[in-house]
Design an enzyme around this catalytic site. Structure first.
Site, PDB file in Angstrom:
ATOM      1  N   ASN A 146     -27.082  19.854  32.896  1.00 43.11           N
ATOM      2  CA  ASN A 146     -26.044  19.690  31.874  1.00 43.11           C
ATOM      3  C   ASN A 146     -25.260  21.004  31.806  1.00 43.11           C
ATOM      4  O   ASN A 146     -25.560  21.976  32.516  1.00 43.11           O
ATOM      5  CB  ASN A 146     -26.677  19.324  30.525  1.00 43.11           C
ATOM      6  CG  ASN A 146     -25.639  18.899  29.503  1.00 43.11           C
ATOM      7  OD1 ASN A 146     -24.781  18.075  29.787  1.00 43.11           O
ATOM      8  ND2 ASN A 146     -25.676  19.486  28.317  1.00 43.11           N
ATOM      9  N   LYS A 147     -24.275  21.020  30.936  1.00 43.35           N
ATOM     10  CA  LYS A 147     -23.387  22.183  30.804  1.00 43.35           C
ATOM     11  C   LYS A 147     -24.168  23.495  30.733  1.00 43.35           C
ATOM     12  O   LYS A 147     -25.193  23.579  30.062  1.00 43.35           O
ATOM     13  CB  LYS A 147     -22.534  21.990  29.548  1.00 43.35           C
ATOM     14  CG  LYS A 147     -21.556  23.071  29.211  1.00 43.35           C
ATOM     15  CD  LYS A 147     -20.625  23.438  30.354  1.00 43.35           C
ATOM     16  CE  LYS A 147     -19.898  22.270  30.964  1.00 43.35           C
ATOM     17  NZ  LYS A 147     -19.314  22.576  32.302  1.00 43.35           N
ATOM     18  N   ARG A 160     -13.050  15.003  31.188  1.00 44.70           N
ATOM     19  CA  ARG A 160     -14.321  15.605  31.614  1.00 44.70           C
ATOM     20  C   ARG A 160     -15.454  14.943  30.856  1.00 44.70           C
ATOM     21  O   ARG A 160     -15.231  14.145  29.953  1.00 44.70           O
ATOM     22  CB  ARG A 160     -14.336  17.143  31.468  1.00 44.70           C
ATOM     23  CG  ARG A 160     -13.563  17.770  30.367  1.00 44.70           C
ATOM     24  CD  ARG A 160     -14.052  17.476  28.985  1.00 44.70           C
ATOM     25  NE  ARG A 160     -15.474  17.733  28.839  1.00 44.70           N
ATOM     26  CZ  ARG A 160     -16.237  17.199  27.929  1.00 44.70           C
ATOM     27  NH1 ARG A 160     -15.738  16.344  27.042  1.00 44.70           N
ATOM     28  NH2 ARG A 160     -17.517  17.469  27.846  1.00 44.70           N
ATOM     29  N   ASP A 215     -25.508  15.561  33.112  1.00 46.51           N
ATOM     30  CA  ASP A 215     -24.609  15.218  34.217  1.00 46.51           C
ATOM     31  C   ASP A 215     -25.373  14.601  35.377  1.00 46.51           C
ATOM     32  O   ASP A 215     -24.803  13.861  36.169  1.00 46.51           O
ATOM     33  CB  ASP A 215     -23.827  16.449  34.665  1.00 46.51           C
ATOM     34  CG  ASP A 215     -22.788  16.798  33.611  1.00 46.51           C
ATOM     35  OD1 ASP A 215     -23.163  17.420  32.595  1.00 46.51           O
ATOM     36  OD2 ASP A 215     -21.627  16.394  33.771  1.00 46.51           O
ATOM     37  N   ALA A 242     -19.556  13.530  32.052  1.00 43.64           N
ATOM     38  CA  ALA A 242     -20.007  12.736  33.206  1.00 43.64           C
ATOM     39  C   ALA A 242     -19.560  11.266  33.161  1.00 43.64           C
ATOM     40  O   ALA A 242     -18.932  10.776  34.109  1.00 43.64           O
ATOM     41  CB  ALA A 242     -21.529  12.854  33.321  1.00 43.64           C
ATOM     42  N   GLN A 246     -15.971  23.742  25.335  1.00 44.34           N
ATOM     43  CA  GLN A 246     -15.990  22.307  25.025  1.00 44.34           C
ATOM     44  C   GLN A 246     -16.532  22.058  23.617  1.00 44.34           C
ATOM     45  O   GLN A 246     -16.217  21.033  23.007  1.00 44.34           O
ATOM     46  CB  GLN A 246     -16.860  21.550  26.049  1.00 44.34           C
ATOM     47  CG  GLN A 246     -16.226  21.374  27.416  1.00 44.34           C
ATOM     48  CD  GLN A 246     -16.594  22.478  28.375  1.00 44.34           C
ATOM     49  OE1 GLN A 246     -16.899  23.599  27.958  1.00 44.34           O
ATOM     50  NE2 GLN A 246     -16.563  22.198  29.663  1.00 44.34           N
TER      51      GLN A 246
HETATM   52  O1  MRU Z   1     -17.704  20.394  32.721  1.00 44.39           O
HETATM   53  P1  MRU Z   1     -17.768  19.242  31.776  1.00 44.39           P
HETATM   54  O2  MRU Z   1     -17.049  19.467  30.491  1.00 44.39           O
HETATM   55  O3  MRU Z   1     -17.366  17.944  32.451  1.00 44.39           O
HETATM   56  O4  MRU Z   1     -19.309  19.089  31.417  1.00 44.39           O
HETATM   57  C1  MRU Z   1     -19.728  18.039  30.602  1.00 44.39           C
HETATM   58  C2  MRU Z   1     -21.135  18.152  30.171  1.00 44.39           C
HETATM   59  O5  MRU Z   1     -21.868  18.992  30.630  1.00 44.39           O
HETATM   60  C3  MRU Z   1     -21.634  17.124  29.215  1.00 44.39           C
HETATM   61  O6  MRU Z   1     -22.609  17.670  28.399  1.00 44.39           O
HETATM   62  C4  MRU Z   1     -22.232  15.987  30.044  1.00 44.39           C
HETATM   63  O7  MRU Z   1     -21.265  15.386  30.850  1.00 44.39           O
HETATM   64  C5  MRU Z   1     -22.942  14.972  29.274  1.00 44.39           C
HETATM   65  S1  MRU Z   1     -22.105  14.283  27.885  1.00 44.39           S
HETATM   66  C6  MRU Z   1     -21.450  12.860  28.377  1.00 44.39           C
END
Ligand code: MRU
Length: 371
Positions: free
Chosen positions: A263-264, A60, A253, A62, A212
């Site tokens: 983002n998350k 996981r 993302d 992005a 995470q």
């Molecule tokens: O659902 P996930 O764990 O794939 O979400 C990831 C995120 O939101 C990260 O903060 C995002 O991809 C940027 S870090 C490379």
């Protein structure tokens, strides 16, 4: 046989790897659903297994899912070649593989960016012998991986000077080597700042519902000796109030043309809290995260995931039976709350639109000929 891994020296794990096992292609993933208690690598021997790993967040972040999908597409074409694919079938197999990977997760645009590069590269080799075309795709996936690590190192170079010489930096989700080809976006900037001798301490938001922060960022910081303290998401405001946080840095993302950044889930709250406490809120992301076709955050598709992730994490019931649940996986930090967007091409400042457009064009020129 495998490629030499493009992992930076201060990172002690590989998020994804390409291997040949008796000539058969394997995409090896560090299974992030098993961290932090078990460090287990999952060997994916076909596309369905790789796609399931993306859907379930075994891999996981992005950029990491973009790199993995690129390897996965190369794997499907090589498997098809080994199974006797004819020259006339190449385009259909490539199109189906690209479509299947595009259906795995909707928000991170890096996934679609990587798929487009694989599709374009596969189409550009028309007329070449099939084995050459397939090998080209394998090389292209590896180039996407190497490019991602280089982008992270360049983000680190541009972003490190923005962080204070000493103090606390709050992060949300995991934005490190686990979320990328290596080094990281937000946490990568912290890694680079530490390498410059800055005296920084990372405050890790645990990042409910899938943790995470506590499972992955805390593990990564422990592996690589990054000073850190874990807090629950609802403690961030108070930790800021106590003066322990001098900057916040997150990944993204998908970044819209105006700078709104998805983002998350929980990132929006961090941005609002930073504004309240006069703390700079930075976004670090490669240009492959910028979607100039999305004018604002309003158009960014937000993934909704299973209610079980909220009510029954890891099979343990945390909520009253039958309660209604809303589980958006991402939110959008509005551009007006972002102090700067750190990319591999440089640091974008408000009003963002012109810098972002320029950086995307610069990156396209830089990559012309190899990606
Ligand atoms: O659902 P996930 O764990 O794939 O979400 C990831 C995120 O939101 C990260 O903060 C995002 O991809 C940027 S870090 C490379």
């Amino acid at each position: 046989m495998s490629f030499a891994l493009p992992i930076p020296a201060n990172q002690h794990f590989a998020t994804m790897q390409w291997l040949l096992e008796d000539g058969r292609p394997v995409v090896r993933l560090l299974d992030q659903t098993r961290l932090p208690t078990e460090t287990v690598y999952q060997d994916c021997r076909d596309g369905d297994t790789v796609r399931q790993a993306i859907r379930t967040l075994a891999v996981r972040g992005a950029p990491a899912i973009g790199v993995t999908a690129a390897y996965g597409i190369a794997q499907e074409l090589l498997l098809a070649l080994q199974a006797g694919m004819t020259a006339g079938q190449f385009d259909d197999v490539l199109a189906k593989s690209c479509a299947d990977y595009a259906a795995t997760r909707p928000t991170a645009v890096n996934l679609f960016w990587a798929i487009e590069r694989m599709r374009a590269h596969g189409q550009a080799s028309a007329g070449q012998p099939m084995a050459t075309r397939v090998q080209d795709l394998v090389d292209q996936a590896s180039a996407i991986h190497f490019d991602d690590v280089q982008c992270c190192l360049d983000m680190g170079r541009h972003g490190a000077p923005l962080l204070p010489d000493r103090g606390g930096v709050l992060t949300h989700c995991n934005t490190g080597g686990l979320a990328t080809g290596g080094h990281g976006t937000g946490l990568g900037v912290v890694r680079s700042a530490l390498a410059l001798g800055k005296d920084l301490h990372v405050w890790i938001d645990e990042t409910r519902p899938l943790l995470q922060g506590s499972r992955l960022t805390a593990w990564e910081c422990a592996q690589d000796g990054i000073p850190s303290t874990l807090i629950c998401d609802n403690m961030a405001g108070w930790v800021m109030k106590l003066g322990k946080v001098q900057a916040a840095i997150v990944g993204a993302d998908r970044i819209a043309a105006n700078g709104d950044s998805a983002n998350k889930i929980g990132t929006y709250s961090v941005a609002v809290l930073c504004a309240r406490h006069n703390i700079p809120f930075y976004v670090a992301a490669p240009t492959s995260t910028i979607d100039l076709d999305c004018p604002t955050g309003e158009q960014i598709p937000i993934e909704e995931r299973s209610p079980d992730e909220v009510t029954t994490p890891r099979g343990v019931q945390f909520a009253a039976s039958g309660v209604g649940v809303f589980n958006p996986a991402f939110d959008v930090a509005p551009a007006e709350l972002i102090a700067a967007i750190i990319t591999e091409e440089g640091v974008a400042r408000a009003p963002f639109a012109s810098d972002l457009k320029r950086f995307v064009a610069q990156a396209q020129r830089r990559r012309a000929g190899h990606l």
